[in-house]
Design an enzyme around this catalytic site. Structure first.
Site, short mmCIF file in Angstrom:
data_model
loop_
_atom_site.label_atom_id
_atom_site.label_comp_id
_atom_site.label_asym_id
_atom_site.label_seq_id
_atom_site.Cartn_x
_atom_site.Cartn_y
_atom_site.Cartn_z
CG HIS A 1 -1.89 1.01 1.42
ND1 HIS A 1 -1.60 2.30 1.78
CD2 HIS A 1 -3.24 0.96 1.28
CE1 HIS A 1 -2.73 3.00 1.85
NE2 HIS A 1 -3.74 2.21 1.54
CE LYS B 1 -6.95 0.12 6.43
NZ LYS B 1 -7.73 0.90 5.49
#
Lengths: 412, 164
Positions: A126, A228
């Site tokens: 990422h 998350k």
């Protein structure tokens, strides 16, 4: 606890999921971007603000002491959740996983990486685990090396020994946010340590879904975000080995992170507060602790088991209903896999797919998922990504498939 | 089709998406090439524009993107070809004000009754008016305006270079 997850009961804990979107039941398939919150997390934060709020670490009155207690209790809860040997020193609260990795780059990196030093990254990362190192590489003239991606959507580790030769730092994800691939992190970390490198784990995708033990992972640093894993936005965690954190210079300067300040200098506070300048996200820490308690009560093995059975269902249903019209960018089957499905459906652009799916109440993410080097490797500008969590069930997958069919009719 | 989507995916838009007009490249020089990116979604458009004696004599569109960005680029290419640079700039302004109505409402915090900005003469837009439904889907406005901003940039670059 054992046995399958009672999803109907779990869903009742998440008020946001009770709503309708465009006349349809909300089908939330974007937890890899950000997850939803059980009522217990919302209640814990409300209760903190309603009964307890005061600034931490400096108050000598009961209210402040209680705020302090809840904030530090959150640190211990998080430490326990990831198997931290010394949670009181090693768990640093930051803004999110991105800030955690930036902190390692700006402190450990600046203190230890010098021109010509090599850093090993992977094609799966990422941007949060890429750009901080690209920035430091530019500043320090570092050599960047890359672990490539195999055609099976797993890291190509054939060349690992050669890539590791002379490397100072390895930064690697534990699970791809695009492919759902769970990386063989422990093996990579062991090889990296043999080569003398320090190892950073981007745990943003795995910590919310898989039982985590920093000792078993073998990392030196672990970064993840609360939002998350059923917790609030605005707080994340950097776990680091105490001896490394001790040796690192501070990150942000300000209140809370100092032991003494004079006109001619300062001395930093002890761990972990050395890295927590300014008033920290106290209510968010309380919310994160409640999220940890919620996940622990269910059990991470059950969470992951549920996601894998749902993943297998999705793989089967999508293959049955769409055949070659639909491609999943990710390993086949459920081995070393999380519940992430990056989709290409015929030549319908992911944005158009996501738009049509939204009309059916189905939330998926369309775009490059902050992983542009990976998208280039896959040869697509974007994918539509459906991601699963403990509150999803087979009917959500069915709704996804139905909405995909509508998109096919529209763009056919 | 599902409710609401027919405003976004008008038949004319889908037609331009499936059969884009003026797709391709032009040799440069004499044409001028400008790239535009939407960093949110990774869409990219490449505009090749040939300006001759103050007129957009030819235009080609390359790149990749969603149905809205591709159809908007296609509709734009058909609308500007053969027009004077001045007329094209007027058209860009008109198109962008059609696309900004919703943004103005959002800032007023009023999704329904907010006064629109400058009234837009939809008749002057011809087929382009089919894209007005995009304003009901705010995140897609940038898809629709990508090629127009890129064309505006191309004309600016040409002006700076003293070509138009």
């Amino acid at each position: 606890m054992t046995g399958p997850l009672d999803v109907a009961a779990v869903k009742k804990d998440f008020p946001v999921l009770a709503q309708q979107v465009h006349g349809h039941r909300l089908v939330y398939l974007d937890s890899a971007a950000s997850s939803q919150h059980p009522q217990s997390v919302l209640d814990a934060m409300d209760d903190y603000y309603a009964t307890t709020h005061a600034n931490v670490h400096r108050g000598v009155y009961s209210l402040a002491e209680e705020a302090d207690r809840r904030y530090e209790a959150a640190r211990l809860a998080v430490g326990r959740f990831i198997g931290a040997p010394q949670p009181q020193e090693e768990v640093v609260f930051v803004k999110n996983a991105t800030e955690a990795i930036n902190m390692v780059a700006a402190t450990w990196g600046r203190a230890n990486l010098h021109p010509g030093d090599a850093v090993l990254l992977t094609d799966m990362e990422h941007h949060a685990n890429l750009v901080p190192w690209l920035m430091l590489a530019e500043e320090r003239d570092l050599e960047l090396r890359w672990v490539g991606l195999g055609d099976d959507y797993r890291l190509d580790l054939d060349d690992l020994d050669r890539l590791l030769d002379g490397v100072k730092l390895v930064a690697c994800t534990t699970m791809s946010n695009v492919l759902g691939t769970v990386t063989p992190f422990a093996a990579i970390a062991a090889a990296a340590h043999d080569a003398g490198a320090v190892v950073v784990a981007d745990g943003a995708q795995s910590v919310p879904h898989l039982a985590t033990d920093v000792g078993a992972l073998g990392c030196d640093f672990l970064a993840f975000s609360a939002h998350k894993m059923l917790g609030p936005t605005g707080i994340g965690v950097l776990w680091g080995k105490a001896e490394l954190l001790e040796a690192m210079p501070p990150f942000l300067g300000g209140g809370g992170m100092i032991r003494d300040v004079r006109r001619d200098g300062f001395s930093p506070n002890v761990l972990p507060w050395k890295f927590e300048a300014g008033t920290p996200p106290i209510a968010e820490a309380v919310g994160l602790a409640a999220a940890v308690h919620y996940l622990e009560a269910i059990g991470m093995d059950r969470v992951h088991g549920h996601e894998l059975s749902l993943l297998a269902y999705a793989q089967r249903i999508l293959a049955e209903r769409f055949g070659d019209d639909l491609h999943v960018f990710g390993p086949e089957g459920t081995e070393d896999r999380g519940g992430v499905l990056s989709l290409a459906y015929r030549d319908v652009h992911p944005h158009d797919l996501s738009q049509v799916l939204d009309q059916a109440g189905v939330c998926v993410r369309a775009g490059h998922h902050c992983a542009k080097p990976l998208m280039r490797r896959l040869g697509v500008p974007a994918t539509a990504r459906a991601s699963l969590y403990l509150y999803n069930e087979e009917s959500d997958v069915d709704a996804l498939a139905d909405a995909l069919e509508s998109a096919g009719r529209l763009f056919g | 089709m599902m409710t609401g989507l027919e405003d976004l995916y008008r038949e004319i838009i889908l037609d331009h998406y499936r059969s884009p007009r003026n797709r391709g490249e032009l040799p440069e020089p004499p044409a001028h090439r400008t790239e535009g990116f939407n960093p949110l979604c990774g869409d990219e458009v490449v505009v090749y524009v040939l300006v001759d004696a103050g007129t957009v004599a030819d235009i080609r569109i390359a790149g990749q993107g969603c149905s809205i960005s591709q159809s908007s680029a296609s509709l734009m290419s058909a609308a500007v070809k053969g027009k004077s640079v001045e007329q094209v700039r007027d058209l860009i302004r008109t198109f962008k004000s059609m696309m900004s109505i919703h943004e103005a409402r959002l800032e007023e915090g009023d999704g329904e009754d907010g006064a629109p900005g400058e009234p837009v003469d939809l008749d002057s837009l011809g087929e382009l008016a089919a894209l007005q439904g995009v304003v009901k889907f705010p995140v897609r406005i940038k898809c629709a305006t990508l090629s127009w901003n890129t064309l505006a940039q191309a004309l600016d670059e040409l002006e700076t270079a003293g070509v138009s």
